[in-house]
Design a protein around this motif. Structure first.
Motif, PDB file in Angstrom:
ATOM      1  N   GLY A 106      41.559 -38.295   4.660  1.00 53.64           N
ATOM      2  CA  GLY A 106      42.441 -39.404   5.017  1.00 53.64           C
ATOM      3  C   GLY A 106      43.182 -39.176   6.312  1.00 53.64           C
ATOM      4  N   ALA A 107      43.626 -37.940   6.535  1.00 53.61           N
ATOM      5  CA  ALA A 107      44.360 -37.637   7.764  1.00 53.61           C
ATOM      6  C   ALA A 107      43.470 -37.805   8.988  1.00 53.61           C
ATOM      7  CB  ALA A 107      44.920 -36.213   7.705  1.00 53.61           C
ATOM      8  N   PHE A 108      42.186 -37.448   8.857  1.00 58.43           N
ATOM      9  CA  PHE A 108      41.254 -37.637   9.974  1.00 58.43           C
ATOM     10  C   PHE A 108      41.090 -39.115  10.287  1.00 58.43           C
ATOM     11  CE2 PHE A 108      37.061 -38.563  11.672  1.00 58.43           C
ATOM     12  CZ  PHE A 108      36.983 -37.697  12.751  1.00 58.43           C
ATOM     13  N   PHE A 109      40.843 -39.927   9.266  1.00 59.38           N
ATOM     14  CA  PHE A 109      40.651 -41.359   9.503  1.00 59.38           C
ATOM     15  C   PHE A 109      41.935 -42.020   9.980  1.00 59.38           C
ATOM     16  CE2 PHE A 109      36.799 -41.122   6.703  1.00 59.38           C
ATOM     17  CZ  PHE A 109      35.910 -41.568   7.654  1.00 59.38           C
ATOM     18  N   GLY A 110      43.079 -41.549   9.476  1.00 57.04           N
ATOM     19  CA  GLY A 110      44.339 -42.118   9.932  1.00 57.04           C
ATOM     20  C   GLY A 110      44.565 -41.873  11.408  1.00 57.04           C
ATOM     21  N   ALA A 111      44.406 -40.613  11.834  1.00 58.78           N
ATOM     22  CA  ALA A 111      44.564 -40.291  13.249  1.00 58.78           C
ATOM     23  C   ALA A 111      43.449 -40.923  14.072  1.00 58.78           C
ATOM     24  CB  ALA A 111      44.560 -38.768  13.438  1.00 58.78           C
ATOM     25  N   GLY A 112      42.225 -40.936  13.526  1.00 57.58           N
ATOM     26  CA  GLY A 112      41.096 -41.505  14.259  1.00 57.58           C
ATOM     27  C   GLY A 112      41.256 -42.993  14.511  1.00 57.58           C
ATOM     28  N   VAL A 202      53.742 -53.570   4.563  1.00 62.45           N
ATOM     29  CA  VAL A 202      52.935 -52.347   4.474  1.00 62.45           C
ATOM     30  C   VAL A 202      52.465 -52.139   3.035  1.00 62.45           C
ATOM     31  CG1 VAL A 202      53.027 -49.826   4.624  1.00 62.45           C
ATOM     32  CG2 VAL A 202      53.919 -51.230   6.495  1.00 62.45           C
ATOM     33  N   HIS A 203      53.379 -52.322   2.095  1.00 63.00           N
ATOM     34  CA  HIS A 203      53.007 -52.158   0.682  1.00 63.00           C
ATOM     35  C   HIS A 203      52.009 -53.224   0.246  1.00 63.00           C
ATOM     36  CE1 HIS A 203      55.813 -48.931  -0.290  1.00 63.00           C
ATOM     37  NE2 HIS A 203      56.690 -49.542   0.493  1.00 63.00           N
ATOM     38  N   LEU A 204      52.179 -54.430   0.739  1.00 66.97           N
ATOM     39  CA  LEU A 204      51.223 -55.491   0.420  1.00 66.97           C
ATOM     40  C   LEU A 204      49.833 -55.143   0.952  1.00 66.97           C
ATOM     41  CD1 LEU A 204      53.053 -58.915   0.917  1.00 66.97           C
ATOM     42  CD2 LEU A 204      51.793 -58.159  -1.115  1.00 66.97           C
ATOM     43  N   ALA A 205      49.780 -54.609   2.169  1.00 69.04           N
ATOM     44  CA  ALA A 205      48.493 -54.243   2.763  1.00 69.04           C
ATOM     45  C   ALA A 205      47.801 -53.160   1.932  1.00 69.04           C
ATOM     46  CB  ALA A 205      48.691 -53.768   4.198  1.00 69.04           C
ATOM     47  N   LEU A 206      48.546 -52.155   1.496  1.00 68.00           N
ATOM     48  CA  LEU A 206      47.959 -51.092   0.676  1.00 68.00           C
ATOM     49  C   LEU A 206      47.501 -51.642  -0.675  1.00 68.00           C
ATOM     50  CD1 LEU A 206      50.465 -48.187   1.449  1.00 68.00           C
ATOM     51  CD2 LEU A 206      48.107 -48.402   2.245  1.00 68.00           C
ATOM     52  N   ALA A 207      48.247 -52.594  -1.232  1.00 66.66           N
ATOM     53  CA  ALA A 207      47.858 -53.199  -2.507  1.00 66.66           C
ATOM     54  C   ALA A 207      46.582 -54.025  -2.346  1.00 66.66           C
ATOM     55  CB  ALA A 207      48.988 -54.072  -3.042  1.00 66.66           C
ATOM     56  N   ILE A 208      46.438 -54.707  -1.212  1.00 60.76           N
ATOM     57  CA  ILE A 208      45.217 -55.488  -0.961  1.00 60.76           C
ATOM     58  C   ILE A 208      44.006 -54.553  -0.908  1.00 60.76           C
ATOM     59  CG2 ILE A 208      44.007 -56.934   0.731  1.00 60.76           C
ATOM     60  CD1 ILE A 208      46.850 -57.983   1.534  1.00 60.76           C
ATOM     61  N   VAL A 209      44.165 -53.408  -0.244  1.00 60.35           N
ATOM     62  CA  VAL A 209      43.084 -52.419  -0.206  1.00 60.35           C
ATOM     63  C   VAL A 209      42.752 -51.940  -1.616  1.00 60.35           C
ATOM     64  CG1 VAL A 209      42.426 -50.110   0.580  1.00 60.35           C
ATOM     65  CG2 VAL A 209      43.626 -51.653   2.132  1.00 60.35           C
ATOM     66  N   THR A 210      43.788 -51.595  -2.379  1.00 58.28           N
ATOM     67  CA  THR A 210      43.587 -51.027  -3.717  1.00 58.28           C
ATOM     68  C   THR A 210      42.855 -51.994  -4.639  1.00 58.28           C
ATOM     69  OG1 THR A 210      45.579 -49.667  -3.502  1.00 58.28           O
ATOM     70  CG2 THR A 210      44.762 -50.068  -5.725  1.00 58.28           C
ATOM     71  N   PHE A 211      43.298 -53.239  -4.674  1.00 58.39           N
ATOM     72  CA  PHE A 211      42.705 -54.183  -5.621  1.00 58.39           C
ATOM     73  C   PHE A 211      41.475 -54.886  -5.047  1.00 58.39           C
ATOM     74  CE2 PHE A 211      47.101 -53.721  -7.089  1.00 58.39           C
ATOM     75  CZ  PHE A 211      46.854 -53.361  -8.406  1.00 58.39           C
ATOM     76  N   GLY A 212      41.519 -55.242  -3.766  1.00 56.39           N
ATOM     77  CA  GLY A 212      40.367 -55.895  -3.163  1.00 56.39           C
ATOM     78  C   GLY A 212      39.144 -55.000  -3.175  1.00 56.39           C
ATOM     79  N   LEU A 213      39.307 -53.771  -2.692  1.00 52.51           N
ATOM     80  CA  LEU A 213      38.177 -52.842  -2.685  1.00 52.51           C
ATOM     81  C   LEU A 213      37.915 -52.256  -4.062  1.00 52.51           C
ATOM     82  CD1 LEU A 213      38.646 -51.078   0.760  1.00 52.51           C
ATOM     83  CD2 LEU A 213      36.872 -52.682   0.093  1.00 52.51           C
ATOM     84  N   GLY A 214      38.903 -52.319  -4.951  1.00 55.14           N
ATOM     85  CA  GLY A 214      38.658 -51.932  -6.338  1.00 55.14           C
ATOM     86  C   GLY A 214      37.550 -52.775  -6.942  1.00 55.14           C
ATOM     87  N   GLY A 215      37.452 -54.028  -6.492  1.00 61.29           N
ATOM     88  CA  GLY A 215      36.371 -54.893  -6.952  1.00 61.29           C
ATOM     89  C   GLY A 215      35.002 -54.373  -6.561  1.00 61.29           C
ATOM     90  N   VAL A 216      34.898 -53.826  -5.347  1.00 58.15           N
ATOM     91  CA  VAL A 216      33.622 -53.257  -4.898  1.00 58.15           C
ATOM     92  C   VAL A 216      33.214 -52.090  -5.795  1.00 58.15           C
ATOM     93  CG1 VAL A 216      32.410 -52.138  -2.993  1.00 58.15           C
ATOM     94  CG2 VAL A 216      34.080 -53.931  -2.518  1.00 58.15           C
ATOM     95  N   VAL A 325      50.941 -44.432   7.627  1.00 51.22           N
ATOM     96  CA  VAL A 325      50.445 -45.576   6.853  1.00 51.22           C
ATOM     97  C   VAL A 325      48.947 -45.764   7.055  1.00 51.22           C
ATOM     98  CG1 VAL A 325      52.639 -46.801   6.753  1.00 51.22           C
ATOM     99  CG2 VAL A 325      51.127 -47.197   8.678  1.00 51.22           C
ATOM    100  N   SER A 326      48.443 -45.427   8.242  1.00 57.29           N
ATOM    101  CA  SER A 326      47.002 -45.512   8.485  1.00 57.29           C
ATOM    102  C   SER A 326      46.251 -44.523   7.598  1.00 57.29           C
ATOM    103  CB  SER A 326      46.710 -45.238   9.961  1.00 57.29           C
ATOM    104  OG  SER A 326      45.349 -45.407  10.245  1.00 57.29           O
ATOM    105  N   ALA A 327      46.806 -43.323   7.454  1.00 52.55           N
ATOM    106  CA  ALA A 327      46.194 -42.338   6.559  1.00 52.55           C
ATOM    107  C   ALA A 327      46.305 -42.781   5.106  1.00 52.55           C
ATOM    108  CB  ALA A 327      46.866 -40.980   6.742  1.00 52.55           C
ATOM    109  N   ALA A 328      47.410 -43.469   4.773  1.00 53.84           N
ATOM    110  CA  ALA A 328      47.607 -43.929   3.394  1.00 53.84           C
ATOM    111  C   ALA A 328      46.546 -44.927   2.966  1.00 53.84           C
ATOM    112  CB  ALA A 328      48.996 -44.538   3.242  1.00 53.84           C
ATOM    113  N   VAL A 329      45.920 -45.609   3.932  1.00 52.67           N
ATOM    114  CA  VAL A 329      44.836 -46.532   3.601  1.00 52.67           C
ATOM    115  C   VAL A 329      43.718 -45.787   2.880  1.00 52.67           C
ATOM    116  CG1 VAL A 329      43.033 -48.028   4.553  1.00 52.67           C
ATOM    117  CG2 VAL A 329      45.344 -48.146   5.465  1.00 52.67           C
ATOM    118  N   GLN A 330      43.442 -44.550   3.303  1.00 53.77           N
ATOM    119  CA  GLN A 330      42.382 -43.773   2.662  1.00 53.77           C
ATOM    120  C   GLN A 330      42.756 -43.369   1.248  1.00 53.77           C
ATOM    121  OE1 GLN A 330      39.360 -43.468   4.076  1.00 53.77           O
ATOM    122  NE2 GLN A 330      40.283 -44.806   5.625  1.00 53.77           N
ATOM    123  N   SER A 331      44.040 -43.097   1.016  1.00 56.25           N
ATOM    124  CA  SER A 331      44.494 -42.845  -0.351  1.00 56.25           C
ATOM    125  C   SER A 331      44.302 -44.093  -1.200  1.00 56.25           C
ATOM    126  CB  SER A 331      45.972 -42.431  -0.351  1.00 56.25           C
ATOM    127  OG  SER A 331      46.157 -41.191   0.280  1.00 56.25           O
TER     128      SER A 331
END
Length: 394
Positions: A106-112, A202-216, A325-331
């Motif tokens: 996650g840290a790599f993708f966040g910094a990348g 920011v929290h909404l964005a992380l929740a969208i990732v969690t549930f939206g991609l949870g569908g995948v 927060v960018s790294a948190a997307v990977q979490s």
């Protein structure tokens, strides 16, 4: 696009390969370690746990490092973790080294993502981020099938030895191609990075990732039994079908980056609606070979359009402190994996059938779409409030 993005894509390719190829060589690792398949499955969950823990922790520890240094350090840790895993003497060491290999993910993708967006102009940032993530999607098309084949023919240790070599290539490419990023700005402190999490968007964005991609992942976690027991494919054909899904992921990733630069929120609404629709359709098309093959391709397209959109969205809402927060997307991505797999397994265990995870996935995508609409509504309210303030000031 800047050539430095190639270096980031090589790193992403190695990370994507090591994350997903474990599923393909799990029987070989289990036999080598003398454990059953469920116990060997801890090698998969240990990596995911490393991602969830490492993304915020390592980003926080290294927040004052130049981002190029951060990238080199994370890829170095990734390479060491995979090399040690290839030499693991038993299951216990294997789990520990898989956790170690997952820490820098996650840290790599966040910094990348931050580096990629800094290399281009304002209107091409999501596209640049998608070029880095191209390596991740290509791993599903090329790295995972070839790594699985190598593991089956030569041994799983050879697979992860090759992954370590890819890590070394990424280190060399980053050192050569990524420009020096300079010293972090005054805003780049741990306090300010954590402060970005006070923003509701920011929290909404992380929740969208969690549930939206949870569908995948509700779908993909059980795709093999769907294809064999429902669609009627032989197990030997599953790898080719997964590669087809990987092609869809690659196309979706590139398309998502371009659409995000043009109209981020409308494109996100469309992507989530498309994902919910195609997962719902899959409950029907899974009954036949041709329909299943076509639909799994579009699951990959719709699902992976969302990734670069959400990476761009969360960096936009983080303001001048995007690293943590960018790294948190990977979490959030790995939590999505866990939630999708858990809920999909729950409906199968409840006797609803092997295609039931697709309904779960569709509902999760709809929930993600609802959160995205809430986020977009907040944007419009904030814009109206700013206009009123400007009108009063003038």
């Amino acid at each position: 696009m800047p050539v430095a993005l190639l270096a980031l894509a090589i790193g992403a390719f190695g990370i994507g390969t090591t994350e997903f190829v474990m599923m393909g060589v799990l029987p070989q690792a289990a036999a080598d370690f003398g454990v059953d398949i469920p116990t060997a499955g801890h090698l998969i969950s240990a990596y995911a746990l490393g991602v969830v823990v490492g993304a915020p922790l390592l980003t926080a520890v290294a927040v004052r490092l130049p981002r190029k240094t951060m990238l080199l350090a994370m890829m170095g840790l990734f390479t060491v973790g995979n090399a040690l895993f290839a030499l693991s003497p038993n299951q216990q060491f294997g789990v520990a080294f898989r956790f170690l290999a997952g820490l820098p993910h996650g840290a790599f993708f966040g910094a990348g993502a931050v580096v990629a967006s800094s290399l281009v102009g304002q209107g091409e940032r999501a596209k640049a981020v998608s070029m880095m993530f191209l390596g991740l999607t290509l791993a599903n098309v090329i790295g995972v099938p070839l790594g699985t084949l190598l593991g089956q023919q030569v041994g799983w240790r050879a697979t992860f030895g090759v992954v370590a070599v890819i890590g070394l290539l990424a280190i060399a490419a980053i050192a050569k191609l990524v420009p020096h990023q300079g010293k972090p700005t005054a805003e780049a402190s741990l306090k300010n990075e954590i402060g970005a999490f006070k923003r509701p968007q920011v929290h909404l964005a992380l929740a969208i990732v969690t549930f939206g991609l949870g569908g995948v992942f509700a779908c993909l976690s059980y795709i093999t039994p769907m294809l064999t027991d429902v669609a009627g494919y032989s197990p030997s054909n599953v790898t080719l079908l997964l590669s087809l899904a990987g092609v869809g992921m690659t196309i979706g990733n590139l398309l998502g980056g371009r659409l995000a630069d043009r109209a981020l929120m409308p494109s996100l609404y469309i992507a989530l609606l498309a994902l919910a629709s195609v997962l719902g359709i899959f409950t029907i098309t899974a009954q036949g070979k041709i329909g299943a093959a076509i639909t799994i391709f579009f699951v990959g397209v719709a699902g992976f359009m969302i990734g670069p959109m959400m990476q761009a969205r969360i960096m936009e809402k983080a303001g001048g402190t995007p690293s943590l927060v960018s790294a948190a997307v990977q979490s959030a991505f790995n939590i999505a994996n866990s939630i999708g797999a858990y809920l999909g397994g729950l409906v199968i265990a409840g006797g609803l059938g092997l295609v039931a995870p697709n309904w779960v996935g569709a509902l999760l995508a709809v929930f993600g779409l609802t959160l995205a609409i809430v986020s977009g509504t907040m944007d419009r309210r904030e814009a109206r409030a700013e206009r009123r303030e400007l009108a009063l000031a003038s």
